[in-house]
Design an enzyme around this catalytic site. Structure first.
Site, PDB file in Angstrom:
ATOM      1  N   CYS A  15      11.495  -0.397   0.202  1.00 56.55           N
ATOM      2  CA  CYS A  15      11.635  -1.441   1.218  1.00 56.55           C
ATOM      3  C   CYS A  15      12.675  -0.993   2.243  1.00 56.55           C
ATOM      4  O   CYS A  15      12.496  -1.161   3.450  1.00 56.55           O
ATOM      5  CB  CYS A  15      12.112  -2.749   0.604  1.00 56.55           C
ATOM      6  SG  CYS A  15      11.084  -3.381  -0.714  1.00 56.55           S
ATOM      7  N   HIS A  74      13.390  -1.222   6.179  1.00 57.42           N
ATOM      8  CA  HIS A  74      14.101  -2.489   6.355  1.00 57.42           C
ATOM      9  C   HIS A  74      15.572  -2.414   5.958  1.00 57.42           C
ATOM     10  O   HIS A  74      16.189  -3.438   5.728  1.00 57.42           O
ATOM     11  CB  HIS A  74      13.421  -3.598   5.550  1.00 57.42           C
ATOM     12  CG  HIS A  74      12.090  -4.004   6.095  1.00 57.42           C
ATOM     13  ND1 HIS A  74      11.951  -4.675   7.271  1.00 57.42           N
ATOM     14  CD2 HIS A  74      10.837  -3.833   5.615  1.00 57.42           C
ATOM     15  CE1 HIS A  74      10.670  -4.906   7.499  1.00 57.42           C
ATOM     16  NE2 HIS A  74       9.967  -4.400   6.513  1.00 57.42           N
ATOM     17  N   ARG A 132       3.863 -12.992   0.775  1.00 56.92           N
ATOM     18  CA  ARG A 132       4.381 -11.925   1.621  1.00 56.92           C
ATOM     19  C   ARG A 132       4.976 -10.798   0.787  1.00 56.92           C
ATOM     20  O   ARG A 132       4.810  -9.622   1.103  1.00 56.92           O
ATOM     21  CB  ARG A 132       5.420 -12.488   2.596  1.00 56.92           C
ATOM     22  CG  ARG A 132       5.853 -11.483   3.640  1.00 56.92           C
ATOM     23  CD  ARG A 132       4.660 -11.087   4.512  1.00 56.92           C
ATOM     24  NE  ARG A 132       4.944  -9.940   5.376  1.00 56.92           N
ATOM     25  CZ  ARG A 132       4.827  -8.659   5.003  1.00 56.92           C
ATOM     26  NH1 ARG A 132       4.452  -8.363   3.779  1.00 56.92           N
ATOM     27  NH2 ARG A 132       5.077  -7.693   5.844  1.00 56.92           N
ATOM     28  N   CYS A 170       3.899  -6.875   0.493  1.00 55.91           N
ATOM     29  CA  CYS A 170       4.789  -5.716   0.661  1.00 55.91           C
ATOM     30  C   CYS A 170       4.447  -4.653  -0.376  1.00 55.91           C
ATOM     31  O   CYS A 170       4.362  -3.473  -0.057  1.00 55.91           O
ATOM     32  CB  CYS A 170       6.250  -6.123   0.488  1.00 55.91           C
ATOM     33  SG  CYS A 170       6.903  -7.055   1.870  1.00 55.91           S
TER      34      CYS A 170
END
Lengths: 296, 103
Positions: A205, A209, A253, A257
Protein backbone atom coordinates in the site's frame (compact mmCIF):
# COMPACT_ATOMS: atom_id res chain seq x y z
CA UNK A 1 28.94 2.16 -59.78
CA UNK A 2 26.04 4.50 -59.52
CA UNK A 3 23.90 1.63 -58.45
CA UNK A 4 26.21 0.98 -55.58
CA UNK A 5 26.74 4.60 -54.56
CA UNK A 6 23.04 5.40 -54.57
CA UNK A 7 22.10 3.30 -51.63
CA UNK A 8 24.97 4.72 -49.65
CA UNK A 9 23.84 8.26 -50.34
CA UNK A 10 20.36 7.29 -49.37
CA UNK A 11 21.67 5.73 -46.26
CA UNK A 12 23.42 8.94 -45.33
CA UNK A 13 20.41 11.15 -45.91
CA UNK A 14 18.28 8.72 -43.99
CA UNK A 15 20.70 8.93 -41.14
CA UNK A 16 20.67 12.72 -41.31
CA UNK A 17 16.90 12.74 -41.37
CA UNK A 18 16.76 10.52 -38.37
CA UNK A 19 19.43 12.31 -36.44
CA UNK A 20 17.92 15.71 -35.77
CA UNK A 21 14.69 14.45 -34.22
CA UNK A 22 16.68 12.03 -32.12
CA UNK A 23 18.79 14.86 -30.86
CA UNK A 24 15.85 17.11 -30.05
CA UNK A 25 14.07 14.26 -28.33
CA UNK A 26 17.18 13.71 -26.31
CA UNK A 27 17.41 17.34 -25.25
CA UNK A 28 13.72 17.48 -24.52
CA UNK A 29 13.97 14.51 -22.28
CA UNK A 30 16.93 16.08 -20.57
CA UNK A 31 15.01 19.31 -20.11
CA UNK A 32 12.09 17.48 -18.53
CA UNK A 33 14.33 15.39 -16.37
CA UNK A 34 16.27 18.28 -14.95
CA UNK A 35 13.56 19.71 -12.65
CA UNK A 36 12.46 16.31 -11.38
CA UNK A 37 15.94 15.57 -10.13
CA UNK A 38 15.74 18.71 -8.03
CA UNK A 39 13.32 17.71 -5.32
CA UNK A 40 11.76 21.10 -4.58
CA UNK A 41 10.30 22.45 -7.85
CA UNK A 42 8.67 19.12 -8.76
CA UNK A 43 6.11 18.90 -5.94
CA UNK A 44 5.19 22.55 -6.50
CA UNK A 45 4.51 21.88 -10.17
CA UNK A 46 2.60 18.73 -9.24
CA UNK A 47 0.45 20.73 -6.83
CA UNK A 48 -0.54 23.23 -9.51
CA UNK A 49 -1.26 20.41 -11.92
CA UNK A 50 -3.30 18.61 -9.30
CA UNK A 51 -5.58 21.60 -8.86
CA UNK A 52 -6.20 21.85 -12.58
CA UNK A 53 -6.84 18.15 -12.92
CA UNK A 54 -9.12 17.78 -9.92
CA UNK A 55 -10.95 21.09 -10.22
CA UNK A 56 -13.51 19.75 -12.66
CA UNK A 57 -14.03 16.64 -10.58
CA UNK A 58 -14.55 18.76 -7.49
CA UNK A 59 -17.03 21.01 -9.23
CA UNK A 60 -18.90 18.01 -10.54
CA UNK A 61 -18.79 16.39 -7.12
CA UNK A 62 -20.16 19.51 -5.44
CA UNK A 63 -23.08 19.52 -7.86
CA UNK A 64 -23.69 15.84 -7.35
CA UNK A 65 -23.50 16.08 -3.57
CA UNK A 66 -26.61 18.19 -3.71
CA UNK A 67 -28.41 15.21 -5.16
CA UNK A 68 -26.38 12.25 -4.00
CA UNK A 69 -28.20 8.96 -4.46
CA UNK A 70 -26.38 7.91 -1.27
CA UNK A 71 -29.33 9.60 0.44
CA UNK A 72 -31.65 6.98 -0.98
CA UNK A 73 -29.58 4.30 0.73
CA UNK A 74 -29.48 6.39 3.88
CA UNK A 75 -33.28 6.42 3.96
CA UNK A 76 -33.41 2.70 3.27
CA UNK A 77 -30.81 2.07 5.97
CA UNK A 78 -32.74 4.07 8.53
CA UNK A 79 -35.75 1.94 7.84
CA UNK A 80 -33.69 -1.26 8.18
CA UNK A 81 -32.06 -0.01 11.39
CA UNK A 82 -35.42 0.69 12.98
CA UNK A 83 -37.49 -2.26 11.85
CA UNK A 84 -37.76 -5.62 13.58
CA UNK A 85 -35.98 -8.19 11.47
CA UNK A 86 -34.18 -11.53 11.56
CA UNK A 87 -34.98 -14.78 13.33
CA UNK A 88 -35.14 -13.01 16.68
CA UNK A 89 -37.42 -10.31 15.30
CA UNK A 90 -35.69 -7.38 16.97
CA UNK A 91 -34.53 -4.10 15.51
CA UNK A 92 -30.93 -2.94 15.59
CA UNK A 93 -32.15 0.29 17.16
CA UNK A 94 -33.23 -1.65 20.25
CA UNK A 95 -30.34 -4.12 20.39
CA UNK A 96 -27.18 -2.87 18.72
CA UNK A 97 -24.52 -0.89 20.57
CA UNK A 98 -22.17 0.96 18.24
CA UNK A 99 -20.02 2.22 21.06
CA UNK A 100 -22.03 4.88 22.84
CA UNK A 101 -25.00 2.83 24.00
CA UNK A 102 -27.72 0.67 22.48
CA UNK A 103 -29.33 2.31 19.48
CA UNK A 104 -27.16 5.43 19.59
CA UNK A 105 -26.06 6.28 16.07
CA UNK A 106 -25.06 9.95 16.37
CA UNK A 107 -21.28 10.19 16.07
CA UNK A 108 -20.88 6.41 16.15
CA UNK A 109 -19.28 6.10 12.72
CA UNK A 110 -16.40 8.51 13.41
CA UNK A 111 -15.70 6.69 16.69
CA UNK A 112 -15.06 3.36 15.01
CA UNK A 113 -13.05 1.15 14.71
CA UNK A 114 -13.13 0.65 18.48
CA UNK A 115 -13.03 -2.16 20.98
CA UNK A 116 -16.30 -3.90 21.82
CA UNK A 117 -16.28 -5.88 25.05
CA UNK A 118 -19.31 -8.03 24.14
CA UNK A 119 -17.52 -9.33 21.07
CA UNK A 120 -14.05 -9.03 22.62
CA UNK A 121 -12.76 -7.57 19.39
CA UNK A 122 -11.87 -4.32 17.67
CA UNK A 123 -14.43 -3.71 14.97
CA UNK A 124 -15.02 -1.19 12.23
CA UNK A 125 -18.53 0.11 11.53
CA UNK A 126 -19.53 -2.44 8.92
CA UNK A 127 -18.11 -5.36 10.85
CA UNK A 128 -19.92 -4.21 13.98
CA UNK A 129 -23.22 -3.83 12.17
CA UNK A 130 -22.89 -7.29 10.66
CA UNK A 131 -21.97 -8.64 14.10
CA UNK A 132 -25.18 -7.11 15.50
CA UNK A 133 -27.22 -8.52 12.65
CA UNK A 134 -25.86 -12.00 13.36
CA UNK A 135 -25.75 -11.93 17.18
CA UNK A 136 -28.75 -9.77 17.97
CA UNK A 137 -31.10 -10.35 15.07
CA UNK A 138 -30.17 -13.92 14.24
CA UNK A 139 -29.07 -13.51 10.65
CA UNK A 140 -26.77 -16.16 9.21
CA UNK A 141 -23.25 -14.86 8.69
CA UNK A 142 -22.49 -17.30 5.87
CA UNK A 143 -25.57 -16.03 4.03
CA UNK A 144 -24.49 -12.40 4.44
CA UNK A 145 -20.91 -13.20 3.41
CA UNK A 146 -22.09 -14.84 0.19
CA UNK A 147 -22.86 -11.48 -1.35
CA UNK A 148 -21.33 -8.91 1.00
CA UNK A 149 -21.15 -5.92 -1.35
CA UNK A 150 -23.36 -4.22 -3.87
CA UNK A 151 -23.27 -5.56 -7.41
CA UNK A 152 -25.53 -5.50 -10.40
CA UNK A 153 -28.87 -4.21 -9.32
CA UNK A 154 -28.77 -4.89 -5.63
CA UNK A 155 -27.11 -3.58 -2.51
CA UNK A 156 -27.03 -5.78 0.60
CA UNK A 157 -28.91 -4.58 3.68
CA UNK A 158 -25.78 -3.89 5.71
CA UNK A 159 -24.54 -1.47 3.03
CA UNK A 160 -27.66 0.66 3.49
CA UNK A 161 -27.38 0.42 7.28
CA UNK A 162 -23.71 1.46 7.18
CA UNK A 163 -24.71 4.40 4.97
CA UNK A 164 -27.39 5.44 7.45
CA UNK A 165 -25.03 5.16 10.42
CA UNK A 166 -22.26 7.05 8.59
CA UNK A 167 -24.69 9.84 7.74
CA UNK A 168 -25.33 10.33 11.47
CA UNK A 169 -21.67 11.35 11.81
CA UNK A 170 -21.84 13.96 9.06
CA UNK A 171 -19.53 16.93 9.73
CA UNK A 172 -18.02 15.37 12.80
CA UNK A 173 -14.38 14.89 13.62
CA UNK A 174 -12.78 11.47 13.31
CA UNK A 175 -12.12 10.17 16.81
CA UNK A 176 -10.82 6.61 16.81
CA UNK A 177 -9.90 5.74 20.42
CA UNK A 178 -6.22 5.05 19.74
CA UNK A 179 -5.28 5.44 23.39
CA UNK A 180 -7.09 2.15 24.03
CA UNK A 181 -4.19 -0.36 23.90
CA UNK A 182 -6.36 -2.95 22.14
CA UNK A 183 -7.20 -0.48 19.37
CA UNK A 184 -3.58 0.65 19.23
CA UNK A 185 -2.53 -2.96 18.78
CA UNK A 186 -4.82 -3.39 15.77
CA UNK A 187 -3.65 -0.01 14.46
CA UNK A 188 -0.05 -1.22 14.52
CA UNK A 189 -1.05 -4.42 12.71
CA UNK A 190 -2.74 -2.30 10.05
CA UNK A 191 0.37 -0.19 9.73
CA UNK A 192 2.38 -3.33 9.08
CA UNK A 193 -0.14 -4.63 6.56
CA UNK A 194 0.09 -1.31 4.71
CA UNK A 195 3.86 -1.75 4.50
CA UNK A 196 3.72 -5.41 3.48
CA UNK A 197 5.22 -5.82 0.04
CA UNK A 198 4.13 -8.89 -1.88
CA UNK A 199 2.12 -10.21 -4.79
CA UNK A 200 3.13 -10.72 -8.43
CA UNK A 201 3.93 -6.99 -8.80
CA UNK A 202 5.71 -6.88 -5.46
CA UNK A 203 4.34 -3.67 -4.02
CA UNK A 204 2.68 -2.58 -0.79
CA UNK A 205 0.00 0.00 0.00
CA UNK A 206 2.83 2.33 1.00
CA UNK A 207 4.54 2.05 -2.37
CA UNK A 208 1.93 4.48 -3.70
CA UNK A 209 0.23 5.76 -0.56
CA UNK A 210 3.17 6.21 1.80
CA UNK A 211 4.66 9.49 0.61
CA UNK A 212 3.56 12.83 -0.84
CA UNK A 213 3.09 13.76 -4.47
CA UNK A 214 2.42 10.31 -5.95
CA UNK A 215 -0.12 9.68 -8.62
CA UNK A 216 -1.41 7.03 -10.94
CA UNK A 217 -2.14 8.34 -14.42
CA UNK A 218 -4.11 11.57 -13.80
CA UNK A 219 -5.21 10.64 -10.32
CA UNK A 220 -3.46 12.05 -7.28
CA UNK A 221 -2.79 9.51 -4.59
CA UNK A 222 -3.18 10.54 -0.96
CA UNK A 223 -0.38 9.93 1.50
CA UNK A 224 -2.14 7.72 4.02
CA UNK A 225 0.57 8.07 6.66
CA UNK A 226 -0.49 11.67 7.41
CA UNK A 227 -3.83 12.91 8.80
CA UNK A 228 -4.49 15.16 5.77
CA UNK A 229 -3.84 12.28 3.41
CA UNK A 230 -5.63 9.62 5.42
CA UNK A 231 -8.85 11.64 5.55
CA UNK A 232 -8.93 11.63 1.74
CA UNK A 233 -9.01 7.86 1.94
CA UNK A 234 -11.82 7.99 4.50
CA UNK A 235 -13.86 10.79 2.97
CA UNK A 236 -16.73 9.81 0.75
CA UNK A 237 -17.03 6.26 2.05
CA UNK A 238 -19.53 4.72 2.07
CA UNK A 239 -19.93 6.12 -1.39
CA UNK A 240 -22.23 5.98 -4.37
CA UNK A 241 -20.25 5.11 -7.46
CA UNK A 242 -21.65 6.80 -10.53
CA UNK A 243 -19.97 4.10 -12.59
CA UNK A 244 -22.49 1.31 -12.33
CA UNK A 245 -24.66 3.17 -9.85
CA UNK A 246 -23.51 1.12 -6.87
CA UNK A 247 -23.48 1.99 -3.19
CA UNK A 248 -20.20 0.70 -1.77
CA UNK A 249 -18.64 0.65 1.68
CA UNK A 250 -15.18 1.32 3.03
CA UNK A 251 -14.77 -2.43 3.56
CA UNK A 252 -15.41 -2.96 -0.13
CA UNK A 253 -12.72 -0.42 -0.92
CA UNK A 254 -10.20 -2.31 1.19
CA UNK A 255 -11.05 -5.55 -0.57
CA UNK A 256 -10.59 -3.79 -3.88
CA UNK A 257 -7.12 -2.63 -2.79
CA UNK A 258 -6.12 -6.25 -2.28
CA UNK A 259 -7.58 -7.12 -5.65
CA UNK A 260 -5.60 -4.33 -7.31
CA UNK A 261 -2.47 -5.64 -5.62
CA UNK A 262 -3.29 -9.07 -7.10
CA UNK A 263 -3.53 -10.44 -3.58
CA UNK A 264 -6.13 -13.02 -2.64
CA UNK A 265 -9.21 -11.08 -1.57
CA UNK A 266 -9.86 -11.18 2.17
CA UNK A 267 -12.88 -12.93 3.60
CA UNK A 268 -15.79 -10.67 4.43
CA UNK A 269 -15.45 -8.70 7.67
CA UNK A 270 -11.99 -10.12 8.28
CA UNK A 271 -9.39 -8.98 10.81
CA UNK A 272 -7.03 -7.69 8.15
CA UNK A 273 -9.61 -5.28 6.77
CA UNK A 274 -10.41 -3.99 10.26
CA UNK A 275 -6.68 -3.54 10.87
CA UNK A 276 -6.21 -1.54 7.69
CA UNK A 277 -9.27 0.58 8.45
CA UNK A 278 -8.05 1.18 12.00
CA UNK A 279 -4.71 2.34 10.63
CA UNK A 280 -6.24 4.60 8.00
CA UNK A 281 -9.15 6.06 9.99
CA UNK A 282 -6.99 6.30 13.12
CA UNK A 283 -4.36 8.25 11.20
CA UNK A 284 -7.14 10.62 10.10
CA UNK A 285 -8.05 11.38 13.73
CA UNK A 286 -9.10 14.98 14.25
CA UNK A 287 -10.07 15.51 10.59
CA UNK A 288 -13.62 16.39 9.56
CA UNK A 289 -15.77 13.60 8.12
CA UNK A 290 -18.37 14.87 5.66
CA UNK A 291 -20.63 11.84 5.55
CA UNK A 292 -21.53 9.36 2.80
CA UNK A 293 -20.31 10.56 -0.54
CA UNK A 294 -20.44 10.24 -4.24
CA UNK A 295 -17.64 8.83 -6.32
CA UNK A 296 -16.86 8.70 -9.99
CA UNK B 1 -42.58 -1.95 -3.68
CA UNK B 2 -40.41 0.87 -4.87
CA UNK B 3 -38.20 2.79 -2.47
CA UNK B 4 -39.12 6.31 -1.39
CA UNK B 5 -38.10 9.48 -3.20
CA UNK B 6 -36.22 12.36 -1.65
CA UNK B 7 -37.99 15.64 -2.24
CA UNK B 8 -36.52 19.01 -1.38
CA UNK B 9 -38.13 22.33 -2.25
CA UNK B 10 -37.11 25.88 -1.50
CA UNK B 11 -38.96 29.08 -2.29
CA UNK B 12 -37.16 32.32 -3.08
CA UNK B 13 -38.53 35.55 -4.58
CA UNK B 14 -41.75 33.91 -5.66
CA UNK B 15 -40.02 31.04 -7.44
CA UNK B 16 -39.91 27.55 -6.00
CA UNK B 17 -37.12 25.17 -6.86
CA UNK B 18 -37.91 21.51 -6.43
CA UNK B 19 -35.25 18.81 -6.31
CA UNK B 20 -36.32 15.22 -6.55
CA UNK B 21 -34.21 12.13 -6.20
CA UNK B 22 -35.95 8.96 -7.36
CA UNK B 23 -34.91 5.42 -6.61
CA UNK B 24 -35.21 3.33 -9.76
CA UNK B 25 -33.14 0.86 -11.76
CA UNK B 26 -33.89 2.48 -15.14
CA UNK B 27 -32.95 -0.59 -17.17
CA UNK B 28 -32.61 0.28 -20.83
CA UNK B 29 -33.43 -3.15 -22.23
CA UNK B 30 -30.13 -3.05 -24.14
CA UNK B 31 -28.05 -4.88 -21.56
CA UNK B 32 -27.38 -8.58 -21.37
CA UNK B 33 -26.81 -10.49 -18.17
CA UNK B 34 -23.96 -12.94 -17.50
CA UNK B 35 -25.91 -15.71 -19.23
CA UNK B 36 -26.38 -13.61 -22.37
CA UNK B 37 -30.10 -13.05 -21.86
CA UNK B 38 -31.41 -9.54 -22.45
CA UNK B 39 -32.20 -7.68 -19.24
CA UNK B 40 -35.74 -6.47 -19.87
CA UNK B 41 -36.37 -2.75 -20.06
CA UNK B 42 -37.66 -1.29 -16.83
CA UNK B 43 -37.90 2.44 -16.51
CA UNK B 44 -39.99 5.34 -15.29
CA UNK B 45 -42.30 6.56 -18.02
CA UNK B 46 -44.17 9.44 -16.42
CA UNK B 47 -43.39 11.90 -13.66
CA UNK B 48 -45.89 14.40 -12.29
CA UNK B 49 -45.41 17.07 -9.68
CA UNK B 50 -48.23 18.87 -7.92
CA UNK B 51 -48.24 21.96 -5.79
CA UNK B 52 -51.28 22.22 -3.52
CA UNK B 53 -53.15 19.84 -5.81
CA UNK B 54 -52.32 21.68 -9.01
CA UNK B 55 -50.01 20.04 -11.54
CA UNK B 56 -46.92 22.19 -12.02
CA UNK B 57 -44.68 19.76 -13.88
CA UNK B 58 -45.24 16.79 -16.09
CA UNK B 59 -42.51 14.78 -17.75
CA UNK B 60 -42.12 11.67 -19.86
CA UNK B 61 -39.01 9.69 -19.06
CA UNK B 62 -37.31 7.17 -21.32
CA UNK B 63 -34.45 4.71 -21.22
CA UNK B 64 -31.83 7.40 -21.63
CA UNK B 65 -32.43 8.68 -18.12
CA UNK B 66 -29.85 7.43 -15.62
CA UNK B 67 -30.35 5.02 -12.77
CA UNK B 68 -31.62 6.68 -9.59
CA UNK B 69 -32.72 9.78 -11.51
CA UNK B 70 -32.32 13.27 -10.18
CA UNK B 71 -34.74 15.93 -11.38
CA UNK B 72 -34.83 19.58 -10.52
CA UNK B 73 -37.28 22.18 -11.80
CA UNK B 74 -38.64 25.58 -10.89
CA UNK B 75 -42.11 27.00 -10.94
CA UNK B 76 -43.62 30.37 -10.13
CA UNK B 77 -45.43 30.64 -6.85
CA UNK B 78 -45.29 28.47 -3.79
CA UNK B 79 -44.85 29.51 -0.19
CA UNK B 80 -43.15 28.03 2.83
CA UNK B 81 -44.95 24.98 4.13
CA UNK B 82 -46.83 24.28 0.90
CA UNK B 83 -47.11 20.65 -0.08
CA UNK B 84 -45.28 19.28 -3.10
CA UNK B 85 -46.41 15.87 -4.29
CA UNK B 86 -44.36 13.96 -6.83
CA UNK B 87 -45.42 10.69 -8.40
CA UNK B 88 -43.99 8.42 -11.03
CA UNK B 89 -45.20 5.42 -13.00
CA UNK B 90 -42.90 2.90 -14.66
CA UNK B 91 -43.39 0.66 -17.66
CA UNK B 92 -44.26 -2.28 -15.42
CA UNK B 93 -47.10 -0.28 -13.93
CA UNK B 94 -45.33 0.15 -10.62
CA UNK B 95 -45.86 3.56 -9.09
CA UNK B 96 -44.71 5.67 -6.24
CA UNK B 97 -45.94 8.92 -4.72
CA UNK B 98 -44.09 10.97 -2.13
CA UNK B 99 -44.55 14.39 -0.72
CA UNK B 100 -42.43 17.12 0.70
CA UNK B 101 -42.94 20.60 2.05
CA UNK B 102 -41.45 23.82 0.73
CA UNK B 103 -38.75 25.06 3.07
Amino acid sequence: MIDIKYPIALGVTAALLVMPPAVTAGTKRAAVKAPTTKAKPAPAAAAVEKDAATLDFEKHRAEMEDASPAELFEAKGEDLWKSKRGLKNVSLAESCDLGSGIGVVGGAYVGMPRYFADADAVMDAERRIVWCMVEKQGFNFAEIAKKPFASGNSAPDQTSIVTYVAAQSRNMKIAVPLNDPRVRDVFETGKEVAAYRAGPYDFSCNTCHGSDGKRIRMQNLPNLSKPEGAIIGVQGWPGYRMTGGLMLTHQWRMNDCFRQQRFPEPKYASDVVTALLTYMIGTANGQLYKGPGIKR
Amino acid sequence: MADPMKIRATSKDGVTEVKVLMSHEMETGQRKDAAGAVVPAWFITDVTAQHNGKTVMQAEFGTSVAKNPYLSFKFKGGAKGDKIVVSWVDNKGDKRTDEGAIA
